[in-house]
Design a protein around this motif. Sequence first.
Motif, mmCIF file in Angstrom:
data_model
loop_
_atom_site.group_PDB
_atom_site.id
_atom_site.type_symbol
_atom_site.label_atom_id
_atom_site.label_comp_id
_atom_site.label_asym_id
_atom_site.label_seq_id
_atom_site.Cartn_x
_atom_site.Cartn_y
_atom_site.Cartn_z
ATOM 1 N N PHE A 1 25.302 60.095 40.538
ATOM 2 C CA PHE A 1 24.162 60.769 41.158
ATOM 3 C C PHE A 1 24.490 61.184 42.590
ATOM 4 C CE2 PHE A 1 20.246 60.870 43.615
ATOM 5 C CZ PHE A 1 19.405 61.640 42.815
ATOM 6 N N GLU B 1 24.472 65.076 42.947
ATOM 7 C CA GLU B 1 23.218 65.561 43.521
ATOM 8 C C GLU B 1 23.195 65.529 45.047
ATOM 9 O OE1 GLU B 1 20.498 66.882 41.780
ATOM 10 O OE2 GLU B 1 22.052 66.907 40.239
ATOM 11 N N LEU C 1 24.545 61.358 34.814
ATOM 12 C CA LEU C 1 23.658 62.064 35.727
ATOM 13 C C LEU C 1 22.266 62.191 35.124
ATOM 14 C CD1 LEU C 1 23.165 63.611 38.331
ATOM 15 C CD2 LEU C 1 23.933 65.687 37.155
ATOM 16 N N SER D 1 20.658 58.797 35.210
ATOM 17 C CA SER D 1 20.301 58.355 36.562
ATOM 18 C C SER D 1 19.022 59.030 37.045
ATOM 19 C CB SER D 1 21.443 58.639 37.537
ATOM 20 O OG SER D 1 21.602 60.030 37.748
ATOM 21 N N LYS D 2 18.861 60.299 36.686
ATOM 22 C CA LYS D 2 17.655 61.021 37.092
ATOM 23 C C LYS D 2 16.411 60.430 36.442
ATOM 24 C CE LYS D 2 19.683 65.540 38.136
ATOM 25 N NZ LYS D 2 19.746 66.964 37.748
#
Length: 214
Positions: A140, A144, A168, A171-172
């Motif tokens: 992340f 990001e 990813l 994790s979001k």
Amino acid sequence: MKDIEIISLVLSGNIESYEKIMRRYNGYLYKVGKSYGFNHNDVEDLMQETYIDVFINLKNFENRASFKTWIVRIMLNNCFHKKQKYKQHGIPLSGEITENSKSFLENQSEETKDRVQNDELKEILEAAIHRIPESYRLVFTLRELNGMSVRETSQALKITEGNVKTRLSRSKSMLKEEIKKTYSPEEIFEFDLIYCDKLVAKGMKTLRTKDISS
């Protein structure tokens, strides 16, 4: 200037050009260190160590992967080893990230100040990221917060591109939607200009004593 052009200048003896590398990557490395859970002072030490490692080994950079990937990988390795050392000595990581909110605010526009006046909310945001398992947190952070591509992240963490995408996405989903809407990625783990100048000055002073010609 491109990274490779700066590297050529440094290797040809123009050591002062290395400052451009440091300023370009301070934000990237700072966020990596913070994502590991180190406090501000530890992260600064890790950044100094990384810049020295990179400087000494600059002649070995083969330009196969991007320089960004190379320098981030070195920072990741240094963070990993420091974490292992802390674990061996029973030293806890202090990743609450509460010490620099005021210095961050002092150097921002009024509009930005208005958005981050609530220090508690900012701490909640960063604490939420730290509650994500490390393997997801690092993906992340690189994707990001640092804006690295899937390929660069894959190379830096030595995992497949498929794993990068999966982690990813996962994790979001771990972060609360209301927190994501409150702050932009650029505001998380900011490396204040004051600290940037201080680190560059200290780092360049150290690097002037190093020999990279051999």
